[in-house]
Design a protein around this motif. Structure first.
Motif, PDB file in Angstrom:
ATOM      1  N   ARG A 160       0.819  -1.276   0.043  1.00  0.00           N
ATOM      2  CA  ARG A 160      -0.001  -0.104   0.049  1.00  0.00           C
ATOM      3  C   ARG A 160       0.942   1.304   0.175  1.00  0.00           C
ATOM      4  NH1 ARG A 160      -4.171  -0.291   4.799  1.00  0.00           N
ATOM      5  NH2 ARG A 160      -4.938   1.652   3.764  1.00  0.00           N
ATOM      6  N   ILE A 161       1.890   1.129   0.718  1.00  0.00           N
ATOM      7  CA  ILE A 161       3.162   2.355   0.671  1.00  0.00           C
ATOM      8  C   ILE A 161       3.569   2.633  -0.621  1.00  0.00           C
ATOM      9  CG2 ILE A 161       5.088   3.244   1.490  1.00  0.00           C
ATOM     10  CD1 ILE A 161       4.534   1.753   4.165  1.00  0.00           C
ATOM     11  N   ARG A 162       3.801   1.515  -1.431  1.00  0.00           N
ATOM     12  CA  ARG A 162       4.614   1.668  -2.440  1.00  0.00           C
ATOM     13  C   ARG A 162       3.287   1.878  -3.774  1.00  0.00           C
ATOM     14  NH1 ARG A 162       6.516  -3.728  -1.140  1.00  0.00           N
ATOM     15  NH2 ARG A 162       8.639  -3.713  -0.759  1.00  0.00           N
ATOM     16  N   ASN A 163       2.199   1.672  -3.556  1.00  0.00           N
ATOM     17  CA  ASN A 163       0.928   2.251  -4.332  1.00  0.00           C
ATOM     18  C   ASN A 163       0.728   3.720  -4.160  1.00  0.00           C
ATOM     19  OD1 ASN A 163       1.213  -0.539  -5.459  1.00  0.00           O
ATOM     20  ND2 ASN A 163      -0.452  -1.051  -4.091  1.00  0.00           N
ATOM     21  N   GLY A 164       1.300   4.231  -3.145  1.00  0.00           N
ATOM     22  CA  GLY A 164       0.881   5.513  -2.654  1.00  0.00           C
ATOM     23  C   GLY A 164      -0.392   5.619  -1.914  1.00  0.00           C
ATOM     24  N   THR A 165      -1.216   4.653  -1.642  1.00  0.00           N
ATOM     25  CA  THR A 165      -2.556   4.819  -0.835  1.00  0.00           C
ATOM     26  C   THR A 165      -2.329   5.135   0.483  1.00  0.00           C
ATOM     27  OG1 THR A 165      -2.208   2.341  -0.604  1.00  0.00           O
ATOM     28  CG2 THR A 165      -3.597   3.058  -2.435  1.00  0.00           C
ATOM     29  N   VAL A 166      -1.051   4.678   1.098  1.00  0.00           N
ATOM     30  CA  VAL A 166      -0.859   5.533   2.576  1.00  0.00           C
ATOM     31  C   VAL A 166       0.555   5.697   2.679  1.00  0.00           C
ATOM     32  CG1 VAL A 166      -2.542   3.684   3.542  1.00  0.00           C
ATOM     33  CG2 VAL A 166       0.022   2.967   3.257  1.00  0.00           C
ATOM     34  N   PRO A 167       0.453   6.973   3.427  1.00  0.00           N
ATOM     35  CA  PRO A 167       2.038   7.614   3.623  1.00  0.00           C
ATOM     36  C   PRO A 167       2.796   6.675   4.271  1.00  0.00           C
ATOM     37  CG  PRO A 167       0.314   8.392   5.043  1.00  0.00           C
ATOM     38  CD  PRO A 167      -0.451   7.592   4.224  1.00  0.00           C
ATOM     39  N   TYR A 168       4.130   7.223   4.251  1.00  0.00           N
ATOM     40  CA  TYR A 168       4.995   6.310   5.077  1.00  0.00           C
ATOM     41  C   TYR A 168       4.953   6.635   6.781  1.00  0.00           C
ATOM     42  CZ  TYR A 168       8.166   5.448   1.164  1.00  0.00           C
ATOM     43  OH  TYR A 168       8.662   4.753  -0.002  1.00  0.00           O
ATOM     44  N   PRO A 169       5.230   5.591   7.429  1.00  0.00           N
ATOM     45  CA  PRO A 169       4.870   5.723   8.866  1.00  0.00           C
ATOM     46  C   PRO A 169       5.752   6.671   9.483  1.00  0.00           C
ATOM     47  CG  PRO A 169       6.022   3.608   8.439  1.00  0.00           C
ATOM     48  CD  PRO A 169       5.610   4.317   7.148  1.00  0.00           C
ATOM     49  N   GLU A 170       5.232   7.555  10.520  1.00  0.00           N
ATOM     50  CA  GLU A 170       5.831   8.673  11.021  1.00  0.00           C
ATOM     51  C   GLU A 170       6.376   8.305  12.409  1.00  0.00           C
ATOM     52  OE1 GLU A 170       4.424  12.837   9.381  1.00  0.00           O
ATOM     53  OE2 GLU A 170       3.053  11.680  10.505  1.00  0.00           O
ATOM     54  N   VAL A 171       7.504   8.761  12.981  1.00  0.00           N
ATOM     55  CA  VAL A 171       7.943   8.891  14.183  1.00  0.00           C
ATOM     56  C   VAL A 171       6.962   9.406  15.182  1.00  0.00           C
ATOM     57  CG1 VAL A 171       9.640   8.999  15.931  1.00  0.00           C
ATOM     58  CG2 VAL A 171      10.376   8.620  13.587  1.00  0.00           C
ATOM     59  N   LEU A 172       6.843  10.604  15.091  1.00  0.00           N
ATOM     60  CA  LEU A 172       5.403  11.509  15.736  1.00  0.00           C
ATOM     61  C   LEU A 172       4.738  12.192  14.785  1.00  0.00           C
ATOM     62  CD1 LEU A 172       7.907  13.185  18.229  1.00  0.00           C
ATOM     63  CD2 LEU A 172       6.591  10.987  18.827  1.00  0.00           C
ATOM     64  N   SER A 173       3.678  12.978  15.286  1.00  0.00           N
ATOM     65  CA  SER A 173       2.989  13.673  14.213  1.00  0.00           C
ATOM     66  C   SER A 173       3.063  14.923  14.569  1.00  0.00           C
ATOM     67  CB  SER A 173       1.337  13.026  14.597  1.00  0.00           C
ATOM     68  OG  SER A 173       0.455  13.881  13.786  1.00  0.00           O
ATOM     69  N   SER A 174       3.319  15.753  13.575  1.00  0.00           N
ATOM     70  CA  SER A 174       3.843  17.116  13.754  1.00  0.00           C
ATOM     71  C   SER A 174       3.721  17.622  12.424  1.00  0.00           C
ATOM     72  CB  SER A 174       5.265  17.457  14.227  1.00  0.00           C
ATOM     73  OG  SER A 174       6.178  17.061  13.389  1.00  0.00           O
ATOM     74  N   TRP A 175       3.269  19.163  12.272  1.00  0.00           N
ATOM     75  CA  TRP A 175       3.087  19.731  10.975  1.00  0.00           C
ATOM     76  C   TRP A 175       4.239  20.383  10.673  1.00  0.00           C
ATOM     77  CZ3 TRP A 175       3.822  25.146   9.791  1.00  0.00           C
ATOM     78  CH2 TRP A 175       3.142  25.509   8.777  1.00  0.00           C
ATOM     79  N   VAL A 176       4.682  20.471   9.163  1.00  0.00           N
ATOM     80  CA  VAL A 176       5.654  21.170   8.566  1.00  0.00           C
ATOM     81  C   VAL A 176       5.147  21.638   7.213  1.00  0.00           C
ATOM     82  CG1 VAL A 176       7.496  19.738   9.637  1.00  0.00           C
ATOM     83  CG2 VAL A 176       6.331  18.885   7.489  1.00  0.00           C
ATOM     84  N   PRO A 177       5.588  22.921   6.811  1.00  0.00           N
ATOM     85  CA  PRO A 177       5.151  23.603   5.785  1.00  0.00           C
ATOM     86  C   PRO A 177       5.541  22.949   4.206  1.00  0.00           C
ATOM     87  CG  PRO A 177       6.916  24.834   6.656  1.00  0.00           C
ATOM     88  CD  PRO A 177       6.796  23.720   7.523  1.00  0.00           C
ATOM     89  N   PHE A 178       5.782  21.788   4.274  1.00  0.00           N
ATOM     90  CA  PHE A 178       6.336  20.986   2.989  1.00  0.00           C
ATOM     91  C   PHE A 178       5.624  19.649   3.249  1.00  0.00           C
ATOM     92  CE2 PHE A 178      10.040  21.026   5.950  1.00  0.00           C
ATOM     93  CZ  PHE A 178      10.250  19.559   5.950  1.00  0.00           C
ATOM     94  N   ASP A 179       5.655  18.929   2.040  1.00  0.00           N
ATOM     95  CA  ASP A 179       5.151  17.500   1.913  1.00  0.00           C
ATOM     96  C   ASP A 179       6.300  16.491   2.887  1.00  0.00           C
ATOM     97  OD1 ASP A 179       4.248  15.079   1.334  1.00  0.00           O
ATOM     98  OD2 ASP A 179       4.804  15.154  -0.666  1.00  0.00           O
ATOM     99  N   ARG A 180       5.676  15.993   3.767  1.00  0.00           N
ATOM    100  CA  ARG A 180       6.633  15.126   4.773  1.00  0.00           C
ATOM    101  C   ARG A 180       6.156  13.596   4.445  1.00  0.00           C
ATOM    102  NH1 ARG A 180       2.317  16.664   8.129  1.00  0.00           N
ATOM    103  NH2 ARG A 180       1.481  14.728   9.375  1.00  0.00           N
TER     104      ARG A 180
END
Length: 399
Positions: A160-180
């Motif tokens: 699902r990650i390779r297909n782009g249906t879900v994003p890569y898993p994150e360490v924490l959840s935080s906002w940044v002004p670019f695609d993370r």
């Protein structure tokens, strides 16, 4: 890493050796480069604000919001601990100097009983410090490695990650002004979040160990004071002169007065921090419990949540248990006066001893703000409250 976990600092610094080293290593005690170190703490504060921004953005996704909330609340406490320690560094330094100087002074007298009591609570403090550092280190590594474990745990999830249906898993959840979610932005954010985890784990471990060690110090000193009162007049068979008796009573008076003074200082430093922690602790425990029982939560995520939940409960228990120990010893310290050979002394000494006994009846109560006391009853009440919130939310979910 093992050196950081086991470092005893100055071997002549007794119980506070490891905590001195940890506070300096994690720049909570700042001797030089204050601007650089404060910039580090301010950066952590900005990161926590970005977590709140992300929480607002994902507020409609209950699962993501609960995971973000549980970590964000702990991050808030962490930043608050660092900020208050740096802001009140002068008071902390005064308290730490008192602890070290008193132990050095007492050990210099070469009294076997004094040395045994100090060695006993020092060994206990070292064990608690080592255990807590190991626990926090394990929690930090579990949090950082959780995305990798999640990625490796399921072939379907990787597809699902390779297909782009879900994003890569994150360490924490935080906002940044670019695609993370992909590419370079993902790695930048992952490194930032891993660094924040190490920072937060270091602050929490060293702040809490420092506070718990000082609480153990006060409990041990109250025990030592009671023992000194018990042997004010030896066993009563030998004559103790009036001058010697009054000198010993005076020393016990001053010992207790300074203990009361610096327990009040410690309480003033810890109370605001623990007030915030007690308020949100029930919510964090409840949020973690809901995530554990939610269908669809992966096995690796359950392990992460269980480790995180255990760290929360242990952190709260350490404060409540040691606060209860100090309270218990403060209520028992005057027993040494009445078990002494007071009957062998003249009336003048008995009157002075009666005044000492009245002074020693003061209780030492550490508080979390103006409402909660740090004792075992408070710990149980918080767990009950968390369970009540959990039950209420579960019932509403079923309805």
């Amino acid at each position: 890493m093992l050196k950081l976990l086991k470092n005893s600092g100055d071997p002549f610094d007794s119980a506070l050796g490891p905590t001195h080293f940890g506070l300096q290593f994690w720049v909570l005690m700042q001797k030089n480069r204050r601007n650089l170190y404060n910039a580090l703490h301010i950066s952590a504060l900005i990161f926590v604000l970005s977590q709140y921004v992300e929480l607002w953005i994902i507020r409609k996704d209950l699962e993501l919001a609960m995971r973000n909330l549980s970590v964000t609340m702990l991050s808030t406490v962490c930043v608050f601990k660092a900020g208050t320690f740096v802001f009140w560094e002068k008071s902390w330094s005064e308290l730490l100097d008192y602890v070290s100087n008193l132990e050095v002074k007492q050990l210099s007298k070469k009294d076997p009983l004094t040395k045994n009591i100090i060695d006993e609570y020092t060994r206990y403090s070292r064990k608690v410090t080592y255990f807590y550092r190991v626990l926090i280190t394990a929690t930090v590594f579990v949090v950082i490695m959780a995305p990798l474990f999640s990625f490796l745990s399921s072939v379907e999830y990787r597809d699902r990650i390779r297909n782009g249906t879900v994003p890569y898993p994150e360490v924490l959840s935080s906002w940044v002004p670019f695609d993370r979610t992909r590419g370079f932005g993902y790695w930048v954010v992952s490194i930032e979040q891993a660094f924040v985890c190490f920072y937060g784990g270091g602050v929490v471990a060293n702040f809490d160990c420092n506070a718990v060690v000082i609480m153990s110090f006060f409990a041990g000193q109250l025990r030592l004071l009671s023992a000194n009162c018990d042997r004010l007049f030896d066993d009563g068979d030998k004559l103790v002169t009036y001058k010697t008796a009054m000198k010993r009573i005076k020393e016990c008076h001053y010992h207790h007065l300074y203990l009361m003074k610096y327990t009040a200082v410690l309480n003033s430093l810890l109370s605001p921090v623990l007030f915030l922690y007690v308020i949100i602790c029930s919510l964090m425990i409840c949020a973690s419990a809901i995530q554990l029982t939610t269908e669809g939560t992966g096995n690796m995520q359950r392990i992460w949540i269980a480790e995180y939940l255990m760290a929360l409960i242990v952190q709260l228990f350490l404060y409540c248990w040691h606060g209860n120990e100090v309270l218990y010893m403060s209520n028992q310290v005057d027993a040494g006066v009445y078990s002494s050979a007071w009957w062998s002394q003249e009336v003048r000494v008995r009157r002075s001893l009666l005044l000492l006994g009245g002074q020693l009846r003061k209780s030492v109560v550490f508080t979390a703000g103006p409402f909660a006391k740090l004792n075992v009853a408070t710990f149980v009440a918080i767990l009950k409250g968390s369970y009540s919130y959990f039950t209420l939310l579960e019932n509403n979910k079923e309805d």
